[in-house]
Scaffold this motif. Structure first.
Motif, mmCIF file in Angstrom:
data_model
loop_
_atom_site.group_PDB
_atom_site.id
_atom_site.type_symbol
_atom_site.label_atom_id
_atom_site.label_comp_id
_atom_site.label_asym_id
_atom_site.label_seq_id
_atom_site.Cartn_x
_atom_site.Cartn_y
_atom_site.Cartn_z
ATOM 1 N N ILE A 148 15.452 -37.194 -38.002
ATOM 2 C CA ILE A 148 16.260 -38.398 -37.771
ATOM 3 C C ILE A 148 15.573 -39.626 -38.375
ATOM 4 O O ILE A 148 14.444 -39.952 -38.026
ATOM 5 N N LYS A 149 16.270 -40.292 -39.293
ATOM 6 C CA LYS A 149 15.729 -41.497 -39.920
ATOM 7 C C LYS A 149 15.967 -42.722 -39.046
ATOM 8 O O LYS A 149 15.077 -43.549 -38.877
ATOM 9 N N TYR A 150 17.165 -42.819 -38.488
ATOM 10 C CA TYR A 150 17.449 -43.932 -37.575
ATOM 11 C C TYR A 150 18.750 -43.706 -36.821
ATOM 12 O O TYR A 150 19.570 -42.855 -37.191
ATOM 13 N N PHE A 151 18.884 -44.454 -35.720
ATOM 14 C CA PHE A 151 20.127 -44.522 -34.957
ATOM 15 C C PHE A 151 20.717 -45.912 -35.181
ATOM 16 O O PHE A 151 19.981 -46.912 -35.194
ATOM 17 N N THR A 152 22.011 -45.991 -35.345
ATOM 18 C CA THR A 152 22.662 -47.289 -35.454
ATOM 19 C C THR A 152 23.900 -47.306 -34.566
ATOM 20 O O THR A 152 24.574 -46.282 -34.408
ATOM 21 N N SER A 153 24.163 -48.442 -33.953
ATOM 22 C CA SER A 153 25.285 -48.532 -33.010
ATOM 23 C C SER A 153 26.424 -49.371 -33.566
ATOM 24 O O SER A 153 26.211 -50.343 -34.299
ATOM 25 N N ASP A 154 27.616 -48.972 -33.208
ATOM 26 C CA ASP A 154 28.835 -49.723 -33.527
ATOM 27 C C ASP A 154 29.644 -49.783 -32.240
ATOM 28 O O ASP A 154 30.393 -48.873 -31.927
ATOM 29 N N ARG A 155 29.378 -50.851 -31.449
ATOM 30 C CA ARG A 155 29.909 -50.950 -30.089
ATOM 31 C C ARG A 155 29.342 -49.787 -29.269
ATOM 32 O O ARG A 155 28.159 -49.664 -29.124
ATOM 33 N N ARG A 156 30.190 -48.891 -28.747
ATOM 34 C CA ARG A 156 29.677 -47.780 -27.948
ATOM 35 C C ARG A 156 29.415 -46.521 -28.775
ATOM 36 O O ARG A 156 28.939 -45.527 -28.267
ATOM 37 N N MET A 157 29.723 -46.562 -30.055
ATOM 38 C CA MET A 157 29.500 -45.395 -30.912
ATOM 39 C C MET A 157 28.112 -45.456 -31.539
ATOM 40 O O MET A 157 27.702 -46.465 -32.092
ATOM 41 N N ILE A 158 27.360 -44.358 -31.399
ATOM 42 C CA ILE A 158 26.048 -44.238 -32.012
ATOM 43 C C ILE A 158 26.146 -43.289 -33.206
ATOM 44 O O ILE A 158 26.723 -42.212 -33.109
ATOM 45 N N HIS A 159 25.580 -43.715 -34.321
ATOM 46 C CA HIS A 159 25.504 -42.865 -35.508
ATOM 47 C C HIS A 159 24.048 -42.409 -35.673
ATOM 48 O O HIS A 159 23.133 -43.241 -35.708
ATOM 49 N N VAL A 160 23.849 -41.111 -35.757
ATOM 50 C CA VAL A 160 22.519 -40.545 -35.974
ATOM 51 C C VAL A 160 22.405 -40.197 -37.452
ATOM 52 O O VAL A 160 23.095 -39.298 -37.929
ATOM 53 N N VAL A 161 21.543 -40.905 -38.158
ATOM 54 C CA VAL A 161 21.403 -40.697 -39.596
ATOM 55 C C VAL A 161 20.161 -39.849 -39.857
ATOM 56 O O VAL A 161 19.033 -40.249 -39.549
#
Length: 233
Positions: A148-161
């Protein structure tokens, strides 16, 4: 399968401890089963039916306390790793005579519990790669933390990159941050990065595996300190 027991006469403490242990073992990808006991007597009776490897044992219990329970376990030639739980650290010195592995003080500090648990896993030679567990409607996804390189949030949605794919799930980035190791650091209200992939800090920008991500002013000092510590390891 790893067999653990939590013995405490207060259910709230059993639940708190179980939650932290389960999260950490899920991340580690280790199959396990946790049995709960509300008294020393119940543990001594139940242990005959379960091959326990790790026991979290409260010292201050009514009737048969944790120290006496541990002594009886050792008299029965039980070799399970005992981790004492107590509100009074002074009692812990009595643990040497029953070969206790370590102790945890109430109220619980999650990082201490994780540290003691991993010490026990190393003793049992059960350490393995850690995972982040994503629960989805169509099943469970285990994502190696190392990828996992990073987590990013968009309101309540988390994207695991990761280095190969991106996963999405619902959560709060602040809650996620509290569950992860120190290798993951907050750089912005929308970004939580893995220090392994941090190439450099360039002003208000973090270069993560070649990608430029914003650093907020409030996070910059903590990020710089965390990065310096990480590079020294």
């Amino acid at each position: 399968m790893l067999q653990l027991a939590i013995c405490d006469d207060e259910k709230i403490y059993r639940n708190d401890l179980k939650k932290i242990i389960r999260t950490e073992l899920d991340l580690s990808g280790i199959e396990y089963h946790i049995t709960e006991f509300s008294s020393g007597e119940e543990l001594l009776n139940g242990i005959k039916e379960t091959d326990l490897q790790i026991i979290f044992l409260d010292i201050e219990m009514k009737e048969l306390d944790g120290i006496c329970t541990a002594k009886k376990l050792r008299e029965q030639k039980n070799t399970a790793l005992i981790i004492f739980v107590t509100s009074y650290p002074d009692f812990v010195f009595q643990g040497y005579e029953v070969r206790a592995l370590n102790y945890i003080v109430k109220p619980y500090e999650p990082e201490k519990i994780r540290s003691v648990l991993h010490t026990a896993l190393e003793e049992l030679e059960l350490t393995s790669e850690k995972y982040y567990i994503i629960e989805q409607r169509n099943g469970t996804i285990r994502v190696p933390l190392d990828s996992i390189k990073y987590f990013t949030s968009d309101r309540r949605m988390i994207h695991v990159v990761t280095d190969s794919v991106t996963y999405d799930f619902y959560d709060k980035l602040s809650d996620l941050e509290a569950r992860l190791s120190e290798a993951f650091v907050r750089i912005h209200n929308r970004y939580l990065i893995h220090l392994k992939y941090l190439d450099q800090i360039d002003g208000n920008t973090a270069i993560v595996d070649g990608e430029a991500l914003p650093i907020s002013r409030s996070c910059k000092t903590d990020l710089s300190i965390a990065f310096a510590k990480y590079m020294l390891h």
